[in-house]
Structures are given as C-alpha cells and as structure tokens.
Design a protein around this motif. Structure first.
Motif, PDB file in Angstrom:
ATOM      1  N   LEU A 223       0.808  -1.220   0.000  1.00 22.43           N
ATOM      2  CA  LEU A 223       0.000   0.000   0.000  1.00 22.43           C
ATOM      3  C   LEU A 223       0.844   1.275   0.000  1.00 22.43           C
ATOM      4  O   LEU A 223       0.303   2.378  -0.009  1.00 22.43           O
ATOM      5  CB  LEU A 223      -0.923   0.014   1.220  1.00 22.43           C
ATOM      6  N   ASP A 224       2.166   1.127   0.001  1.00 25.12           N
ATOM      7  CA  ASP A 224       3.044   2.290   0.127  1.00 25.12           C
ATOM      8  C   ASP A 224       2.808   3.315  -0.975  1.00 25.12           C
ATOM      9  O   ASP A 224       2.734   4.523  -0.711  1.00 25.12           O
ATOM     10  CB  ASP A 224       4.518   1.853   0.106  1.00 25.12           C
ATOM     11  N   THR A 227      -0.507   5.315  -0.512  1.00 22.12           N
ATOM     12  CA  THR A 227      -0.760   6.015   0.753  1.00 22.12           C
ATOM     13  C   THR A 227      -0.910   7.526   0.577  1.00 22.12           C
ATOM     14  O   THR A 227      -1.841   8.126   1.144  1.00 22.12           O
ATOM     15  CB  THR A 227       0.338   5.686   1.781  1.00 22.12           C
ATOM     16  N   LEU A 230      -4.291   8.144  -0.900  1.00 22.56           N
ATOM     17  CA  LEU A 230      -5.335   7.797   0.053  1.00 22.56           C
ATOM     18  C   LEU A 230      -5.491   8.894   1.102  1.00 22.56           C
ATOM     19  O   LEU A 230      -6.613   9.286   1.455  1.00 22.56           O
ATOM     20  CB  LEU A 230      -5.013   6.452   0.712  1.00 22.56           C
ATOM     21  N   ALA A 231      -4.372   9.394   1.597  1.00 20.65           N
ATOM     22  CA  ALA A 231      -4.427  10.481   2.576  1.00 20.65           C
ATOM     23  C   ALA A 231      -5.071  11.728   1.971  1.00 20.65           C
ATOM     24  O   ALA A 231      -5.883  12.405   2.616  1.00 20.65           O
ATOM     25  CB  ALA A 231      -3.023  10.797   3.084  1.00 20.65           C
ATOM     26  N   VAL A 250      -8.452   3.998   8.791  1.00 21.88           N
ATOM     27  CA  VAL A 250      -7.411   2.966   8.808  1.00 21.88           C
ATOM     28  C   VAL A 250      -7.916   1.679   8.154  1.00 21.88           C
ATOM     29  O   VAL A 250      -7.237   1.066   7.327  1.00 21.88           O
ATOM     30  CB  VAL A 250      -6.941   2.698  10.246  1.00 21.88           C
ATOM     31  N   GLN A 253      -8.174   0.838   4.264  1.00 15.95           N
ATOM     32  CA  GLN A 253      -7.062   0.259   3.514  1.00 15.95           C
ATOM     33  C   GLN A 253      -7.319  -1.206   3.166  1.00 15.95           C
ATOM     34  O   GLN A 253      -6.819  -1.708   2.161  1.00 15.95           O
ATOM     35  CB  GLN A 253      -5.773   0.383   4.329  1.00 15.95           C
TER      36      GLN A 253
END
Length: 389
Positions: A223-224, A227, A230-231, A250, A253
């Motif tokens: 998921l790096d 991220t 997503l944020a 959280v 994810q």
C-alpha cells in the motif's frame, strides 16, 4: 517490480469474479451488491445494506453465498429474538455437569457467510454478543469460546438508526451500500424477470479456499505507493463535511487492498480508491464522496468487480470494462442460441436483439470513436455485425 500475482492467485481472483457474476446474473440492477459482498469477504470486513423491503437484498446475498460455497446462516431479527436463535442453545449434557456451554452447530458462530436482516432490531443481549463476534471473530458465551470462521456478515436494515448506541454498533460495518428500487428506465427488465421462473443456479464450485488465499494475499498487498493519494482522498472527504473516524480511515485500507487483489495485483494504486465512497455513512455522503474524488478515481477499473467499480467511481475506464463484459456476454448468448449463425441477430430472439442494440447504443453514447478502448472497440465491432440485418 512485478505487480501481478502468480498464476494460482490470478486464477483464484478470476474464479471468484466469475462466481459473483453468475450470482448477479438474472437480477436487475443488483450486480453491485453481489460484487461488494465478495469485496468485503476478501477484505475481512462486514457490509451494511440499507434499503426498503422488497429490494432483493436477501436474495442477492443468498445467491452469492451459494456460489462461493461454505456454511451460510441467515436470520430475520426482531424485538423478541432470543440469543439462542442466533448463537445456539445451552448444551444440556454439559449443563448437568455444571458447565454452561452452547451447541453452535448450524448457527451463526460456525457460519462462513452470514446475512442478518433487520439487524438493528436485535435486543441488547443479541447485539452485545454479535458485536464481539463481528469485531474479533470469536464467540464467547458462558464457558464457550469458539473461533468463528466468519468471512463476512451482511447486515440489512430499512434505514439507519438514530439511537447513538445503535450508531456505534453500525460503525462495526465498515462498508455501506444503499439500495434503491429498480429505476424507471429498467422497469421492463424487472417485469420480464418477474415473469420468468426463478432460475436454478448451478451449484457453486466451493470457493471458500480461494477466498481465504485472496484474503491472505490482500493482507500482504503493498500500500506504500497509494498512501499519499489515500491520505489526500481522506482529507478531501473530511473537508467536504463527510465524517470519517480514524478507525474507519485505517480500515478502509483493507477495502483498497482487496480491490487490488481481486484485480490480480500485489500492489494497490490510485485506481483502487473507488472503494472509498463505501465508508461514507449515508447515501448523500456517498454521492458527495463520488463527486469529491472524481478526478482521483477517473482511471478506476476492476476486472473482477466491473459493476461496483463503475458505480462508485463513475469513471470512463470502469464503464468501458462493464460494457465490454456485457457485450461479450450477449454475443456469447447469441452464439449459443444458434451456433451456426456466428451470432447474427437474424437468428437471435427479439429480446436478445433489443439487448444487443441497447448495449451498442450505450457504447456509442458513452464514447467517441477515437476514445474507444481496444477491448471495447473489438466488442463493438462484433455487436455491429450481430445486429446487421
């Protein structure tokens, strides 16, 4: 870096996608629900379905469970539902020995897929026990402590609760789907489906093992790279006034990772963020979420969840994937009706011809010729040939 799974997991994702497509076939405007059930099963999260009575919620979940296999439990809760109706009765033999244990065979604690209708009508005793089962996948009552094999619990209700205590319980269902009656432009399809005898679905291939392998793969999905996007998406949703707790953010994810896994990839990307509207709490908030994230998820698509990806992203790539699948399915149906004809419309039934023509019109209304993706362009060419007199 190779973003794609090995052949075994790719085959698992394809088999699950095909099983869900079989479950959704024959329903009208309920394919999204069937696909989101599978998404949540791989994510290890629970789904709350909100809609008026008579909107086929239980039928769709039952069909998906039948295709995926495994132990299935279904129950309609009421104000006077006793805990033993869901969790099992006291083991009388153990009780005579002075131990309070429960016989759970065939009941919710041993189910792999569950559907609980009118879930908010349960008593405090029912909901408290259910809360522990949903949260921890462990059933605790009396001296009985049982690890539950539950992959996904689908709760259904006619509306969202207003009681703060019930709102806290509802929050344990990460994904929410709001089901409306079939729209007016599909009433003919609904009436025709209602006239046909209920189809006898082929027995499901038993895909609980495949679900478990995909769920394990989703837990290791990278998921790096997604991220930051997503944020950004969460910030936008909160700025738009959509309340999202840290816990829901959280856990979102897991849905992103499950979407990537069911698309056959080891690494999530921005194209998987189409799942985020599912965590918005109300139907209006979900519509706002789709609009707020439109530019982030415009490239969304999912090979195994084509209807859900299109509905939640409203993106052109997802629409193209759905139209390609629908068109290919209709062409296969025409070929099966008259194998020697090469799927020409002259030999197809009147109803099939209308559906072929409607799909062709939708393709032409949705895409300029120069913008047609390659796969959809090939399907369109075959559709044109099929409807040619």
């Amino acid at each position: 870096m190779n973003d794609f799974w090995d052949a075994g997991l790719t085959a698992d994702a394809k088999r699950v996608g095909e099983a869900v497509a079989v479950a959704g076939a024959g329903t009208v405007d309920r394919e999204v629900l069937a696909e989101v059930v599978a998404l949540c099963a791989v994510a290890g999260e629970h789904l709350l379905v909100v809609g008026a009575p008579g909107t086929a919620k239980s039928e769709v979940v039952r069909r998906v469970a039948g295709q995926l296999g495994g132990r299935y439990f279904e129950y309609l809760l009421g104000r006077f539902t006793e805990p033993n109706e869901l969790f099992g009765s006291v083991d009388l033999a153990r009780l005579r020995e002075g131990r309070v244990e429960y016989e759970t065979g065939g009941m919710l604690p041993e189910a792999e897929i569950a559907f609980l209708d009118e879930v908010f009508l349960g008593s405090t005793a029912v909901l408290n026990t259910l809360l522990g089962l949903l949260n921890e996948r462990v059933f605790r009552r009396g001296a009985t402590v049982l690890a539950s094999p539950l992959r996904v619990c689908v709760g259904a209700a006619n509306g969202l609760p207003e009681d703060p205590a019930l709102e806290a319980f509802a929050d344990r269902f990460l994904a929410r789907l709001f089901v409306e009656p079939v729209p007016d432009d599909r009433l003919e399809d609904l009436l025709e489906a209602g006239r046909r005898p209920a189809p006898a679905l082929p027995e499901g291939p038993g895909l609980v093992g495949a679900l478990d392998r995909l769920a394990a793969a989703a837990r290791h999905c990278a998921l790096d790279r997604v991220t930051p996007e997503l944020a950004t998406a969460v910030r936008r949703l909160r700025a738009a006034g959509i309340p999202l707790s840290d816990r829901r953010v959280v856990r979102s994810q897991r849905l992103v990772a499950a979407a990537a896994t069911l698309d056959g990839r080891t690494s999530a990307a921005s194209r998987d963020l189409w799942v985020l509207p599912l965590i918005a709490p109300t139907a209006d908030a979900q519509a706002l979420a789709r609009n707020t994230l439109a530019d982030l998820v415009g490239d969304a698509a999912n090979a195994g969840l084509v209807y859900a990806a299109e509905e939640l992203s409203r993106g052109p790539r997802a629409r193209a994937a759905r139209l390609a699948r629908v068109g290919a399915g209709l062409l296969a149906e025409a070929a099966a009706a008259d194998p020697e004809s090469g799927a020409t419309a002259g030999s197809a039934t009147a109803d099939l011809r209308l559906r072929l023509e409607a799909t062709l019109r939708e393709i032409d209304a949705s895409f300029e010729p120069a913008d047609l993706p390659e796969e959809l362009a090939a399907v369109r060419t075959r559709l044109v040939e099929a409807v040619r007199p």
